[in-house]
Design a protein around this motif. Sequence first.
Motif, PDB file in Angstrom:
ATOM      1  N   GLU A  40      -4.310   7.051  -7.681  1.00 14.26           N
ATOM      2  CA  GLU A  40      -4.414   7.922  -8.844  1.00 14.26           C
ATOM      3  C   GLU A  40      -5.469   7.324  -9.774  1.00 14.26           C
ATOM      4  O   GLU A  40      -6.591   7.127  -9.348  1.00 14.26           O
ATOM      5  CB  GLU A  40      -3.045   8.129  -9.494  1.00 14.26           C
ATOM      6  N   ASP A  41      -5.134   6.970 -11.026  1.00 11.70           N
ATOM      7  CA  ASP A  41      -6.189   6.501 -11.927  1.00 11.70           C
ATOM      8  C   ASP A  41      -6.194   4.997 -12.127  1.00 11.70           C
ATOM      9  O   ASP A  41      -6.897   4.484 -12.989  1.00 11.70           O
ATOM     10  CB  ASP A  41      -6.057   7.196 -13.292  1.00 11.70           C
ATOM     11  N   THR A  42      -5.408   4.290 -11.353  1.00 12.17           N
ATOM     12  CA  THR A  42      -5.317   2.845 -11.556  1.00 12.17           C
ATOM     13  C   THR A  42      -5.973   2.094 -10.402  1.00 12.17           C
ATOM     14  O   THR A  42      -5.839   2.476  -9.246  1.00 12.17           O
ATOM     15  CB  THR A  42      -3.836   2.424 -11.696  1.00 12.17           C
ATOM     16  N   ILE A  43      -6.684   1.035 -10.778  1.00 14.41           N
ATOM     17  CA  ILE A  43      -7.359   0.209  -9.777  1.00 14.41           C
ATOM     18  C   ILE A  43      -6.538  -1.056  -9.547  1.00 14.41           C
ATOM     19  O   ILE A  43      -6.116  -1.721 -10.500  1.00 14.41           O
ATOM     20  CB  ILE A  43      -8.788  -0.115 -10.246  1.00 14.41           C
ATOM     21  N   TYR A  44      -6.296  -1.341  -8.286  1.00 13.67           N
ATOM     22  CA  TYR A  44      -5.446  -2.474  -7.930  1.00 13.67           C
ATOM     23  C   TYR A  44      -6.189  -3.426  -7.009  1.00 13.67           C
ATOM     24  O   TYR A  44      -7.142  -3.041  -6.322  1.00 13.67           O
ATOM     25  CB  TYR A  44      -4.195  -1.989  -7.188  1.00 13.67           C
ATOM     26  N   LEU A  45      -5.693  -4.654  -6.991  1.00 14.60           N
ATOM     27  CA  LEU A  45      -6.214  -5.660  -6.075  1.00 14.60           C
ATOM     28  C   LEU A  45      -5.133  -5.987  -5.044  1.00 14.60           C
ATOM     29  O   LEU A  45      -3.993  -6.296  -5.408  1.00 14.60           O
ATOM     30  CB  LEU A  45      -6.596  -6.926  -6.862  1.00 14.60           C
ATOM     31  N   VAL A  46      -5.512  -5.907  -3.778  1.00 12.57           N
ATOM     32  CA  VAL A  46      -4.566  -6.294  -2.722  1.00 12.57           C
ATOM     33  C   VAL A  46      -4.526  -7.809  -2.683  1.00 12.57           C
ATOM     34  O   VAL A  46      -5.492  -8.453  -2.274  1.00 12.57           O
ATOM     35  CB  VAL A  46      -4.998  -5.736  -1.345  1.00 12.57           C
ATOM     36  N   GLU A  47      -3.444  -8.394  -3.184  1.00 13.42           N
ATOM     37  CA  GLU A  47      -3.366  -9.859  -3.160  1.00 13.42           C
ATOM     38  C   GLU A  47      -2.023 -10.344  -2.656  1.00 13.42           C
ATOM     39  O   GLU A  47      -1.692 -11.509  -2.782  1.00 13.42           O
ATOM     40  CB  GLU A  47      -3.706 -10.465  -4.529  1.00 13.42           C
ATOM     41  N   ASP A  48      -1.273  -9.420  -2.059  1.00 13.24           N
ATOM     42  CA  ASP A  48       0.030  -9.837  -1.560  1.00 13.24           C
ATOM     43  C   ASP A  48       0.325  -9.097  -0.259  1.00 13.24           C
ATOM     44  O   ASP A  48      -0.345  -8.111   0.082  1.00 13.24           O
ATOM     45  CB  ASP A  48       1.109  -9.537  -2.613  1.00 13.24           C
ATOM     46  N   THR A  49       1.313  -9.598   0.450  1.00  6.99           N
ATOM     47  CA  THR A  49       1.784  -8.935   1.665  1.00  6.99           C
ATOM     48  C   THR A  49       3.299  -8.873   1.555  1.00  6.99           C
ATOM     49  O   THR A  49       3.879  -9.438   0.628  1.00  6.99           O
ATOM     50  CB  THR A  49       1.407  -9.731   2.931  1.00  6.99           C
ATOM     51  N   GLY A  50       3.928  -8.193   2.461  1.00  3.51           N
ATOM     52  CA  GLY A  50       5.386  -8.115   2.416  1.00  3.51           C
ATOM     53  C   GLY A  50       5.932  -7.857   3.798  1.00  3.51           C
ATOM     54  O   GLY A  50       5.264  -7.239   4.626  1.00  3.51           O
ATOM     55  N   ARG A  51       7.129  -8.338   4.021  1.00  3.60           N
ATOM     56  CA  ARG A  51       7.744  -8.188   5.335  1.00  3.60           C
ATOM     57  C   ARG A  51       7.862  -6.720   5.732  1.00  3.60           C
ATOM     58  O   ARG A  51       7.699  -6.358   6.883  1.00  3.60           O
ATOM     59  CB  ARG A  51       9.130  -8.826   5.324  1.00  3.60           C
ATOM     60  N   GLU A  52       8.164  -5.875   4.742  1.00  2.00           N
ATOM     61  CA  GLU A  52       8.369  -4.463   5.061  1.00  2.00           C
ATOM     62  C   GLU A  52       7.135  -3.620   4.768  1.00  2.00           C
ATOM     63  O   GLU A  52       7.176  -2.397   4.846  1.00  2.00           O
ATOM     64  CB  GLU A  52       9.583  -3.932   4.300  1.00  2.00           C
ATOM     65  N   VAL A  53       6.058  -4.289   4.407  1.00  2.00           N
ATOM     66  CA  VAL A  53       4.826  -3.564   4.098  1.00  2.00           C
ATOM     67  C   VAL A  53       3.969  -3.539   5.356  1.00  2.00           C
ATOM     68  O   VAL A  53       3.192  -4.448   5.623  1.00  2.00           O
ATOM     69  CB  VAL A  53       4.080  -4.231   2.923  1.00  2.00           C
TER      70      VAL A  53
END
Length: 204
Positions: free
Chosen positions: A149-162
């Motif tokens: 949407e209108d927000t910019i994010y940084l991928v800096e994590d992972t997750g077991r269920e992701v």
Amino acid sequence: MGDLEIAAYSMTEKNLTFSGKKPRDGVTLAADFSQFELGDQVRIGDSVYVVEDKVGDNAAEDVCVYFESSQDALMFGRQVQPVYRKRADAPEDTEFLIGRFEITGYCSCDICCGEKEEKLTRSGTVPRAGHTVAADPDVLPLGSIIRIEDTIYLVEDTGREVKGNVIDIYFDTHEEAVNFGRQKHYVYEENKSDPKGNKKSNKK
Ligand SMILES: [Zn+2]
């Protein structure tokens, strides 16, 4: 979409829909996810519903209308009626479109992340709300800059269920993460050097 088989259901007060929200009488619709997705608007007769729940995998019906009272659900019974669907959103531009993702929320509490002493992201950074997301590194490598949407994010994590087309957005509190529920959005690649716009110079 033509004539579909429509059933009705109700549920106990404590239960939430698949999207993690409280079901709403006259709004909530459960649907077969091979034909519909969360957030779709669906018109049946004179009513417009929103797909917020999922019908069982082996269910005979295509959609299922939520009623607050189980009596009303029984009265509705099963019907075959024409059903019209309107997609919740459509991609604005395809040039930087990565794909359609299931978006959920998490925080650094023990429920979301397990009991760890260090509450750092996979990248070793302190997670920040409105900035940090977790993704499947096979889909979005650490360091990817994305827009939802209108927000910019940084991928800096992972997750077991992701895994796969799933993104987990970091929130400061567990309540906010739970309230976010489960949503579907198109996700776009953002320009590293100029996250504010100017997508023309976007290069991998
Ligand atoms: Zn949490």
